[in-house]
Design a protein around this motif. Structure first.
Motif, PDB file in Angstrom:
ATOM      1  N   UNK A 198     143.001  44.162  42.259  1.00 41.64           N
ATOM      2  CA  UNK A 198     141.925  43.488  42.978  1.00 41.64           C
ATOM      3  C   UNK A 198     140.567  43.647  42.345  1.00 41.64           C
ATOM      4  N   UNK A 199     140.457  44.436  41.296  1.00 37.86           N
ATOM      5  CA  UNK A 199     139.181  44.593  40.618  1.00 37.86           C
ATOM      6  C   UNK A 199     138.294  45.634  41.256  1.00 37.86           C
ATOM      7  N   UNK A 200     137.072  45.721  40.753  1.00 34.14           N
ATOM      8  CA  UNK A 200     136.078  46.670  41.258  1.00 34.14           C
ATOM      9  C   UNK A 200     135.211  45.926  42.266  1.00 34.14           C
ATOM     10  N   UNK A 231     139.857  41.132  39.266  1.00 36.12           N
ATOM     11  CA  UNK A 231     138.415  41.232  39.427  1.00 36.12           C
ATOM     12  C   UNK A 231     137.679  39.927  39.499  1.00 36.12           C
ATOM     13  N   UNK A 232     138.287  38.807  39.058  1.00 37.45           N
ATOM     14  CA  UNK A 232     137.555  37.542  39.094  1.00 37.45           C
ATOM     15  C   UNK A 232     137.462  37.050  40.532  1.00 37.45           C
ATOM     16  N   UNK A 237     130.010  40.295  42.619  1.00 36.13           N
ATOM     17  CA  UNK A 237     130.010  41.712  42.944  1.00 36.13           C
ATOM     18  C   UNK A 237     129.445  42.550  41.796  1.00 36.13           C
ATOM     19  N   UNK A 238     128.684  41.916  40.909  1.00 34.77           N
ATOM     20  CA  UNK A 238     128.174  42.615  39.740  1.00 34.77           C
ATOM     21  C   UNK A 238     127.373  43.871  40.095  1.00 34.77           C
ATOM     22  N   UNK A 243     127.111  49.665  39.673  1.00 37.31           N
ATOM     23  CA  UNK A 243     126.794  50.949  40.289  1.00 37.31           C
ATOM     24  C   UNK A 243     128.018  51.858  40.363  1.00 37.31           C
ATOM     25  N   UNK A 244     129.167  51.265  40.680  1.00 32.56           N
ATOM     26  CA  UNK A 244     130.395  52.053  40.812  1.00 32.56           C
ATOM     27  C   UNK A 244     130.844  52.606  39.469  1.00 32.56           C
ATOM     28  N   UNK A 245     130.758  51.794  38.432  1.00 31.83           N
ATOM     29  CA  UNK A 245     131.134  52.269  37.099  1.00 31.83           C
ATOM     30  C   UNK A 245     130.114  53.277  36.564  1.00 31.83           C
ATOM     31  N   UNK A 246     128.836  53.064  36.895  1.00 32.49           N
ATOM     32  CA  UNK A 246     127.807  54.000  36.442  1.00 32.49           C
ATOM     33  C   UNK A 246     127.985  55.381  37.060  1.00 32.49           C
ATOM     34  N   UNK A 247     128.676  55.451  38.197  1.00 33.03           N
ATOM     35  CA  UNK A 247     128.886  56.728  38.880  1.00 33.03           C
ATOM     36  C   UNK A 247     130.015  57.549  38.267  1.00 33.03           C
ATOM     37  N   UNK A 248     130.808  56.946  37.384  1.00 39.25           N
ATOM     38  CA  UNK A 248     131.980  57.640  36.841  1.00 39.25           C
ATOM     39  C   UNK A 248     131.642  58.971  36.163  1.00 39.25           C
TER      40      UNK A 248
END
Length: 387
Positions: A198-200, A231-232, A237-238, A243-248
């Protein structure tokens, strides 16, 4: 005629194409209409793929451009059709416009879920798409209650289905190749591989999956990893994704090592991932039904989901899935750890999942839909707008 606004292989389009094929197999005359580049997999069902409007402007601009384009095309394609079955709010608004212009059609709408729009134009569009159709269907009892309580709209529950042959077993060689591709198999040994579909996205609870995985990475010497498919989306939802990936890093996770983003994949490749992973991690905070859960179980993949009301309608915790508290990253981490550590549990969940998936077939869903279409035809009257 089945109508949906996008060819993207997400739940609505997967549902629409599978239903169209099952109706076709019943001998029903069916035509699928959608917008995009091409269908995500081949089909023998008659279909028309319309060009998708340019992704210019705001989300509101794109929604109304899509409605306008579908309305114009359906006005020409609907000749000879007596039922337009819309699978989303964009398609439903277009179908209602075609009916209002005088076409002798009835509009059926499946509401898979209700989005949390904040833009007034989109809130209004979604509301109209629920109250305008002649017959409204939902895929779960939970959403039947929502439409009754919040939109004063009565609806009929018709559950989703799954095709047990859609994702056949794969060879050991291909499974090894798939796992090696994401680093789950290497010279350093195997890593337990969770698959997310389902993507991020906010609705998919991706940040909960990342937070839970971060907890396991901190606690375990040989922690699992997570591969994310899809994810498409029509929506943007950019900001959430960024933000979610930056939190990794703050979670102790490395993108490309602990978390691998696979993007949109072919239907064949999706099936290979279901057959190559060790478990599905599906911590959605909102779902209409959760087709990926049914697909995973049909492919013999054990499932960690959440205790959403829609999941509790057909899943039983520790019988055919693990259902930790939805929206709770710590509870999800505990269930992921339990899945990882207990081989016997995984075997029981696979057996229970296969049995549950066996109760839901597109052939049965198509028969129910066909009966509803017949009811709509028998009770057709001049359309009167409600609301």
């Amino acid at each position: 005629m089945l109508v949906t606004h996008s060819t993207s292989p997400r739940g609505g389009m997967v549902h629409t194409l599978a239903l169209a094929e099952a109706l076709h197999d019943l001998g029903r005359r069916v035509h699928l209409v959608t917008q995009g580049d091409r269908l995500f997999r081949p089909t023998t069902v008659p279909h028309t793929v319309l060009p998708a409007p340019a992704r210019d402007g705001t989300l509101t601009d794109r929604v109304f451009a899509s409605i306008d384009a579908l309305t114009g095309a359906l006005g020409e394609l609907a000749d000879g059709a007596d039922v337009l079955h819309a699978q989303d709010c964009i398609a439903a608004r277009a179908a209602a416009r075609v009916r209002a212009a005088g076409a002798p059609v009835s509009v059926v709408r499946t509401v898979h879920h209700v989005d949390d729009f904040t833009t007034p134009a989109l809130v209004s569009c979604q509301r109209e798409a629920i109250i305008e159709p002649d017959r409204v269907l939902v895929v779960s009892e939970y959403w039947r209650r929502v439409l009754h309580d919040h939109y004063a709209t009565e609806s009929t529950v018709v559950p989703n289905g799954v095709d047990p042959d859609r994702f056949p077993p794969i060879s050991p060689e291909r499974r090894a190749e798939m796992r090696t591709r994401v680093g789950a198999s290497s010279g350093r040994g195997d890593r337990f591989l969770f698959l997310a579909v389902g993507g991020v996205e906010p609705r998919k609870g991706t940040h909960h999956a990342f937070e839970a995985l971060g907890e396991l990475v901190r606690r375990m010497a040989h922690p699992p990893m997570l591969a994310v498919v899809g994810g498409h989306s029509f929506q943007d939802y950019a900001p959430y994704r960024e933000a979610t990936l930056a939190a990794l890093p703050g979670l102790g996770l490395t993108l490309g090592e602990d978390v691998v983003l696979l993007g949109t994949v072919s239907d064949d490749e999706l099936g290979a991932w279901y057959r190559s992973a060790d478990a599905l991690c599906f911590p959605s905070v909102k779902e209409g039904w959760g087709l990926a859960v049914l697909e995973a179980m049909a492919a013999g993949l054990p499932v960690v989901a959440g205790d959403l009301p829609v999941f509790r309608e057909y899943l039983l915790d520790h019988h055919d899935a693990l259902l930790p508290r939805s929206g709770d990253s710590a509870a999800l981490a505990a269930s992921m750890m339990e899945m990882y550590a207990d081989t016997a549990l995984r075997r029981r969940l696979v057996a229970g999942g296969l049995n549950t998936a066996g109760r839901y077939r597109w052939s049965a869903s198509a028969q129910r839909h066909a009966a509803i279409y017949d009811e709509v035809r028998a009770t057709r009257a001049p359309a009167v707008r409600r609301g």
